[in-house]
Scaffold this active site. Structure first.
Site, PDB file in Angstrom:
ATOM      1  N   HIS A 209      23.637  20.300  -0.665  1.00 47.77           N
ATOM      2  CA  HIS A 209      24.699  20.063   0.021  1.00 47.77           C
ATOM      3  C   HIS A 209      24.824  18.983   1.101  1.00 47.77           C
ATOM      4  O   HIS A 209      26.248  19.534   1.628  1.00 47.77           O
ATOM      5  CB  HIS A 209      24.566  21.923   0.623  1.00 47.77           C
TER       6      HIS A 209
HETATM    7  C1  UD1 Z   1      26.383  24.057   7.996  1.00 44.92           C
HETATM    8  C2  UD1 Z   1      25.523  23.711   9.020  1.00 44.92           C
HETATM    9  C3  UD1 Z   1      24.252  23.615   8.206  1.00 44.92           C
HETATM   10  C4  UD1 Z   1      23.839  24.293   7.307  1.00 44.92           C
HETATM   11  C5  UD1 Z   1      24.891  24.562   6.397  1.00 44.92           C
HETATM   12  C6  UD1 Z   1      24.874  25.604   6.020  1.00 44.92           C
HETATM   13  C7  UD1 Z   1      26.587  22.807  10.606  1.00 44.92           C
HETATM   14  C8  UD1 Z   1      26.554  20.952  11.799  1.00 44.92           C
HETATM   15  N1  UD1 Z   1      26.235  22.865  10.143  1.00 44.92           N
HETATM   16  O1  UD1 Z   1      27.240  23.026   7.317  1.00 44.92           O
HETATM   17  O2  UD1 Z   1      23.358  22.375   9.083  1.00 44.92           O
HETATM   18  O3  UD1 Z   1      22.749  24.059   6.129  1.00 44.92           O
HETATM   19  O4  UD1 Z   1      26.349  24.963   6.968  1.00 44.92           O
HETATM   20  O5  UD1 Z   1      25.304  26.620   4.994  1.00 44.92           O
HETATM   21  O6  UD1 Z   1      26.867  23.586  11.771  1.00 44.92           O
HETATM   22  N2  UD1 Z   1      33.483  25.472   3.767  1.00 44.92           N
HETATM   23  C9  UD1 Z   1      33.719  26.641   2.428  1.00 44.92           C
HETATM   24  N3  UD1 Z   1      33.784  27.494   2.980  1.00 44.92           N
HETATM   25  C10 UD1 Z   1      33.457  28.511   4.292  1.00 44.92           C
HETATM   26  C11 UD1 Z   1      32.554  27.479   5.283  1.00 44.92           C
HETATM   27  C12 UD1 Z   1      32.795  25.461   4.711  1.00 44.92           C
HETATM   28  O7  UD1 Z   1      34.560  25.865   1.714  1.00 44.92           O
HETATM   29  O8  UD1 Z   1      33.139  29.611   3.976  1.00 44.92           O
HETATM   30  C13 UD1 Z   1      33.669  24.104   3.373  1.00 44.92           C
HETATM   31  C14 UD1 Z   1      34.534  23.814   4.062  1.00 44.92           C
HETATM   32  O9  UD1 Z   1      35.141  22.443   3.684  1.00 44.92           O
HETATM   33  C15 UD1 Z   1      33.994  22.877   5.587  1.00 44.92           C
HETATM   34  C16 UD1 Z   1      32.932  22.229   5.165  1.00 44.92           C
HETATM   35  O10 UD1 Z   1      32.951  23.231   4.348  1.00 44.92           O
HETATM   36  O11 UD1 Z   1      35.317  21.911   5.678  1.00 44.92           O
HETATM   37  C17 UD1 Z   1      31.900  22.106   6.091  1.00 44.92           C
HETATM   38  O12 UD1 Z   1      31.576  23.506   6.970  1.00 44.92           O
HETATM   39  P1  UD1 Z   1      30.488  23.283   8.411  1.00 44.92           P
HETATM   40  O13 UD1 Z   1      30.523  24.817   8.062  1.00 44.92           O
HETATM   41  O14 UD1 Z   1      31.692  22.609   9.066  1.00 44.92           O
HETATM   42  O15 UD1 Z   1      29.215  23.352   7.815  1.00 44.92           O
HETATM   43  P2  UD1 Z   1      28.210  23.262   6.153  1.00 44.92           P
HETATM   44  O16 UD1 Z   1      28.247  22.448   5.333  1.00 44.92           O
HETATM   45  O17 UD1 Z   1      28.813  24.299   6.050  1.00 44.92           O
END
Ligand code: UD1
Length: 380
Positions: A209
Site C-alpha cells: 500500500h
Molecule cells: C497510514 C500511515 C502508514 C501506515 C498506514 C496503515 C502515515 C504517514 N502513514 O498510511 O504508516 O502504514 O496508515 O494503514 O500516517 N483512506 C481511506 N479510508 C480511510 C483512511 C484513509 O480511504 O479510512 C485513504 C484516503 O484516500 C487517504 C489515504 O487513504 O487520503 C491516505 O490515508 P492516510 O491515513 O493519510 O495514510 P495511509 O496511506 O493510510
C-alpha cells in the site's frame, strides 16, 4: 498515586489499534487510573477502524477528533488543533503515542508544548530513509518524548546514538505481538476467502500500500503482473488498502466490473484482490499463509512472531530485527527479485519458530504499565 490520574492513549490508524489494546487491558488492574482513548480519525473506514476495535475488545473512544484524510501538513495540523483543544478542556497527566503515523507526531507535539509528559511506545525504529514520512514522524516523536519504550535492542542503540539519555529509555518488548497472541486463538477464516484456498499453506498473502509503489503506474503494473505470475504456483490473496485500490482503478489496472463476491481477480490470474479485512481474519490469513509479500511495517513483525516467511517489497526497513532474528527478507522494488525470492521460499522448508526476538512474549503491555505508573508518580 493521585486518584484522578488520567492517561491519554492516542490512536489514528489501523496499525495503532493492536498497540494500545494491551496497555488498556493492563490498566484494568489499576482502577484509580482513568484511561482516555483518543481516536484522531486518521483512518475512518469501518474495515480500517471500527471492526478493529471490536476484534481487539477496545471500548469506544472517549475523544473522537474526526480529522479524516488530507495532505500530510493538513492532516497533522488538524490533529494538533483538535487534540490541543481537548487537552486544554480535560488536561491528561500523560499522553501515550504509538508507532510512527501522522497522528503520533501531531499529538507528541501538542503534549510537549503543553508540558504534558509524552510517552512513545515503539520508539527508536529507524529506516534511515527520510523520504518516508514515517521516518520523519519517528525522529520528531522520539526527540520530544519524555519516556521511550522500545521493542528491540537495536532501537535502544539508535536512540542512544541520537543523544537520547539512556535513563529515558525502557526496553519492554512488542505490544503488537501481545495482541496477536491474544487474538490468534479467536482468528476466523475470512468469509471472502474462496474454498479452494482454505487448506493451510496453500496460498500466499499480499499487502502492498505504500505510495512509493502504488502511486506510480510504472511500478505498480509490473508488480501486479509479477504477482499474477507467482499466483500460478501459489494462489495469492491481497486485501487492498482503500488508497491503493483507488490508485489501481485510476490507472486502469483493475476494474470492479469483474468483481465476484467482493473479489477482483487480476487479469484472470489466481491473484485475488479484496477490500481490507478485519483483524481476526487478517491474523488467520497470516497464520495460515505459505508466505507473505508486504511493504507494511507491522506485518514484518507479525510474520516473525508466527514463523511465516515474509518478503518485504521495500528498499529499506526500520525493523532489521525481523531479518536478523526472524523470518523477514528485504527484496527491494524489482519484481524479478520478488519472483526469485518466492521461488527460493517455495523450494525450502517452512522456518521454525525458534528465532523470535526477546520480550515478544505477550507481556509488553503489562511491562509498560508496570514502569509507567511509578514513573509518573515519581514526577508528581
Ligand atoms: C497510514 C500511515 C502508514 C501506515 C498506514 C496503515 C502515515 C504517514 N502513514 O498510511 O504508516 O502504514 O496508515 O494503514 O500516517 N483512506 C481511506 N479510508 C480511510 C483512511 C484513509 O480511504 O479510512 C485513504 C484516503 O484516500 C487517504 C489515504 O487513504 O487520503 C491516505 O490515508 P492516510 O491515513 O493519510 O495514510 P495511509 O496511506 O493510510
Amino acid at each position: 498515586m493521585p486518584a484522578s490520574l488520567a492517561i491519554a492513549f492516542v490512536v489514528g490508524t489501523r496499525p495503532n489499534f493492536p498497540k494500545v489494546a494491551p496497555m488498556l487491558a493492563a490498566l484494568r488492574d489499576h482502577p484509580s487510573v482513568r484511561p482516555i482513548l483518543v481516536h484522531t480519525g486518521q483512518h475512518y473506514d469501518a474495515e480500517l477502524s471500527a471492526m478493529f476495535f471490536e476484534d481487539l475488545g477496545i471500548s469506544q473512544p472517549d475523544w473522537m477528533l474526526g480529522v479524516g484524510s488530507g495532505s500530510h501538513a493538513g492532516q497533522t495540523a488538524k490533529v494538533m488543533v483538535e487534540f490541543e483543544r481537548r487537552c486544554l478542556e480535560d488536561r491528561p497527566d500523560a499522553i501515550v503515542v504509538v508507532g510512527d503515523v501522522n497522528s503520533t507526531v501531531a499529538c507528541a507535539l501538542v503534549g510537549s508544548k503543553l508540558l504534558i509528559p509524552v510517552v512513545h511506545v515503539e520508539a527508536g525504529l529507524r529506516s534511515r530513509d527520510r523520504t518516508m514520512p514515517e521516518e520523519i514522524n519517528r525522529l520528531v516523536t522520539d526527540v520530544l518524548s519524555d519516556r521511550l519504550y522500545t521493542h528491540c535492542s537495536e532501537a535502544v542503540d539508535n536512540l542512544e546514538a541520537e543523544g537520547i539519555p539512556r535513563g529515558r529509555i525502557c526496553a519492554v518488548g512488542n505490544v503488537m505481538i501481545d495482541s496477536l497472541l491474544r487474538v490468534r486463538s479467536k482468528a476466523t477464516v475470512p468469509p471472502s476467502l474462496p474454498a479452494e484456498l482454505l487448506p493451510a499453506r496453500g496460498f500466499g498473502m499480499v499487502t502492498l500500500h505504500r505510495p512509493a509503489l502504488v502511486d506510480q503506474v510504472q511500478r505498480m503494473r509490473p508488480m501486479l503482473d509479477a504477482l499474477a505470475e507467482i499466483s500460478t504456483d501459489l494462489p495469492l490473496f491481497y486485501p487492498v488498502h482503500p488508497r491503493a485500490m483507488a490508485k489501481m482503478a485510476e490507472f486502469g489496472l483493475i476494474s470492479t466490473d469483474n468483481e465476484d463476491d467482493g473479489l477482483v481477480r487480476y487479469a484472470g490470474s489466481q491473484l485475488r484482490l479484496c477490500r481490507p479485512i478485519r483483524y481476526q481474519e487478517f491474523l488467520w490469513l497470516l497464520d495460515n499463509s505459505r508466505l507473505v509479500i508486504t511493504d507494511s511495517g507491522g506485518i514484518q513483525e507479525e510474520t516473525t512472531a508466527l514463523g511465516v516467511p515474509c518478503l518485504t517489497v521495500r528498499e529499506n526497513t526500520e525493523r532489521a530485527v525481523t531479518i536478523d532474528q526472524g523470518t523477514n527478507e528485504l527484496i527491494g522494488l524489482d519484481p524479478d527479485d520478488l519472483k526469485a525470492a518466492v521461488r527460493r521460499v517455495l523450494s525450502s522448508a517452512m522456518p521454525t519458530h525458534e528465532r523470535i526476538p526477546p520480550q515478544w512474549d505477550g507481556h509488553a503491555g503489562a511491562r509498560i504499565i508496570a514502569d509507567l505508573l511509578p514513573w509518573l508518580e515519581s514526577r508528581a
